[in-house]
Design a protein around this motif. Structure first.
Motif, short mmCIF file in Angstrom:
data_model
loop_
_atom_site.label_atom_id
_atom_site.label_comp_id
_atom_site.label_asym_id
_atom_site.label_seq_id
_atom_site.Cartn_x
_atom_site.Cartn_y
_atom_site.Cartn_z
N ILE A 96 28.92 35.54 37.95
CA ILE A 96 29.90 34.41 38.03
C ILE A 96 31.22 34.52 37.56
O ILE A 96 31.46 34.69 36.37
CB ILE A 96 29.27 33.13 37.36
N GLY A 98 34.29 33.79 39.47
CA GLY A 98 35.19 33.01 40.56
C GLY A 98 35.16 33.67 41.72
O GLY A 98 36.13 33.30 42.60
N LYS A 99 34.46 34.90 42.08
CA LYS A 99 34.67 35.32 43.34
C LYS A 99 34.56 34.40 44.64
O LYS A 99 33.71 33.60 44.52
CB LYS A 99 33.77 36.47 43.44
N GLY A 100 35.11 34.73 45.67
CA GLY A 100 35.26 33.72 46.61
C GLY A 100 35.81 32.51 46.58
O GLY A 100 35.87 31.66 47.62
N ARG A 101 36.43 32.07 45.43
CA ARG A 101 37.23 31.00 45.03
C ARG A 101 38.75 31.22 45.01
O ARG A 101 39.03 32.10 44.68
CB ARG A 101 36.71 30.08 44.11
N ALA A 171 38.49 35.51 40.90
CA ALA A 171 39.17 34.23 41.84
C ALA A 171 40.39 34.99 42.51
O ALA A 171 41.21 35.51 42.04
CB ALA A 171 39.37 33.01 41.07
N ASP A 384 32.45 26.43 40.98
CA ASP A 384 32.56 26.34 42.58
C ASP A 384 31.58 27.36 42.93
O ASP A 384 31.03 27.25 44.02
CB ASP A 384 34.14 26.47 42.79
N GLN A 385 32.06 28.62 42.45
CA GLN A 385 31.00 29.93 42.90
C GLN A 385 29.70 29.57 42.56
O GLN A 385 28.84 29.91 43.30
CB GLN A 385 31.56 31.07 42.01
N GLY A 388 28.46 27.19 45.01
CA GLY A 388 28.40 27.71 46.49
C GLY A 388 29.20 26.96 47.40
O GLY A 388 29.20 27.06 48.62
#
Length: 456
Positions: A96, A98-101, A171, A384-385, A388
């Protein structure tokens, strides 16, 4: 607030921002600015929650806490210490990050060296860097390092980016620069709001971090009880609510008061500032951390109150929102701020690196709720990550978690946010208008927030 200017460094950037961001922002133009904002919105002065205060120069690298205390009589913390203090490392080990956010940071003028400075900062502390996508909204004038307004906002931009990255290293970050010079000295809240709405409408950003504010009393019509000049600016936050984008704002550095219209003096009574006071925004206040070199607490957090004080109190514009009904004995019939708090004290400030001013390149120690807001934006990106999906408006979830003690850490040591001769509020058991519901233990708070805020 700037405390210490120090040394030099270099590093390289990594990662990229999605093609969606580039495509969505390709349409940004001055014409877009004019079309995006409703007509007849007054220009109102916004003040970055960062004020220049320099105590030292020419230190080659960040110093240990004891040396900061010896030189400047303050504690100074690095992101690795923050990670321990907020119990973040276990989340990173679980992936976790923040990847993808995407975190959107809105500042006037921005900083021409923001990417380089983030790379240096990341390299110094062994963090992966990330590509910062810079969006120029409208006509942003060329950066002038001799212009104190520009350098003030550049310092704000630097702090915002580095603090968000410190918490959510995976992120993506989008910095939106607005060209406020064309408003002839008044900082353009209308430009900021139109920029935010444009990004929201184009699907860019999961959380928006705002480290600026304007005292409610300084808006046109306030003295007559006419709050339309504020309410006409809310369209970006209303769009964010529809698209489940989380909007944050620093609660300010004036304790229970805030700046008068000249930006220099303070009201002699309790006031509040917008956008922090808006019920569609999560207001982020300030605490003081007391850490050892490993980032472990040597005593509980207290209220930020040194070179400034954490903003908080009752709004004179907005009535109490439903999510604060459970704390109506504290806030009364009005919207109360802040909602939650993170590190902001200058005595316990954060190391940051900047090079936008060639006469003062190096390391600073910075504080203020300008620090707390982007720190919390990183927390939201992590949640958020974990969920999902975007969490959207998290205010109801925050107060629910507070009642159940799920990852929310009460600040109740009796310190207060009195400032500039105006009596503030004490940090007591439960919700208060010094630190809100308190602060957080990220290992418990992030998954709990992800579960409690059920927007999809």
């Amino acid at each position: 607030m700037h405390i210490a200017r120090t040394g030099r460094g270099v590093a390289a950037s990594t990662a990229a921002v999605t093609a969606l961001v580039a495509a969505a922002l390709a349409t940004t133009s001055q014409a877009g600015v004019s079309a995006a904002a409703p007509a007849a919105v007054p220009h109102t002065k916004a003040v970055p929650a960062l004020a220049g205060h320099v105590l030292a120069h020419d230190v080659a690298a960040p110093l240990p806490i004891a040396q900061c205390q010896a030189k400047w009589h303050i504690a100074c913390y690095n992101p690795l210490q923050y990670r321990t203090a907020y119990n973040l490392n276990a989340l990173y080990r679980k992936g976790i990050t923040g990847k993808g956010r995407t975190i959107v940071i809105v500042d006037s003028f921005g900083s021409p060296t923001v990417q380089h400075d983030l790379d240096v900062y990341s390299r110094q502390f062994g963090l992966p860097s990330t590509k910062v996508k810079v969006v120029k909204w409208g006509h942003v004038p060329a950066f002038d390092p001799k212009n104190s307004d520009m350098t003030g906002w550049a310092g704000e931009t630097t702090l915002d980016v580095e603090m968000a990255h410190a918490v959510a290293p995976g992120a993506k970050i989008v910095v939106v620069e607005t060209g406020v010079a064309e408003t002839e000295g008044t900082t353009g809240l209308p430009e900021m709001m139109s920029a935010e709405k444009h990004l929201i409408d184009h699907g860019v950003g999961d959380v928006i971090s705002q480290s600026f504010g304007a005292t409610e009393n300084t808006f046109p019509g306030f003295g007559r009880g006419d709050f339309s000049s504020i309410k006409k600016l809310r369209y970006a936050f209303q769009a964010a609510a529809r698209k489940n984008v989380t909007v944050l704002a620093s609660s300010g550095d004036g304790g229970a008061t805030d700046n008068t219209a000249d930006g220099k003096d303070y009201y002699k009574k309790r006031v509040n500032s917008w956008p922090s006071s808006d019920p569609l925004v999560t207001s982020v206040g300030g605490t003081q951390l007391h850490l050892d070199d490993k980032g472990r607490r040597v005593k509980p957090d207290s209220v930020y109150n040194d070179y400034g004080a954490g903003g908080g109190g009752q709004s004179h514009v907005f009535p109490r929102p439903a999510f604060q009904n459970g704390v109506k004995k504290v806030v009364g019939a009005r919207r109360g701020t802040p909602d939650i708090s993170m590190a902001a004290a200058v005595d316990g400030g954060a190391w940051i690196y900047s090079s936008f001013d060639p006469t003062a390149t190096g390391w600073d120690v910075s504080g203020g709720t300008s620090e707390a807001g982007p720190l919390f934006s990183g927390i939201v990106a992590l949640a958020d990550q974990a969920a999902g999906h975007r969490l959207g408006d998290i205010n109801a979830a925050l107060y629910t978690l507070s009642r159940h003690g799920t990852g929310v850490v009460d600040v109740k040591d009796g310190t207060d946010n009195s400032y500039a001769g105006v009596k503030g509020y004490k940090a007591v058991k439960g919700y208060d208008m010094a630190t809100g519901v308190g602060t957080l233990d990220a290992l418990r708070f992030v998954p709990a927030l992800a579960k409690a805020a059920r927007h999809g």
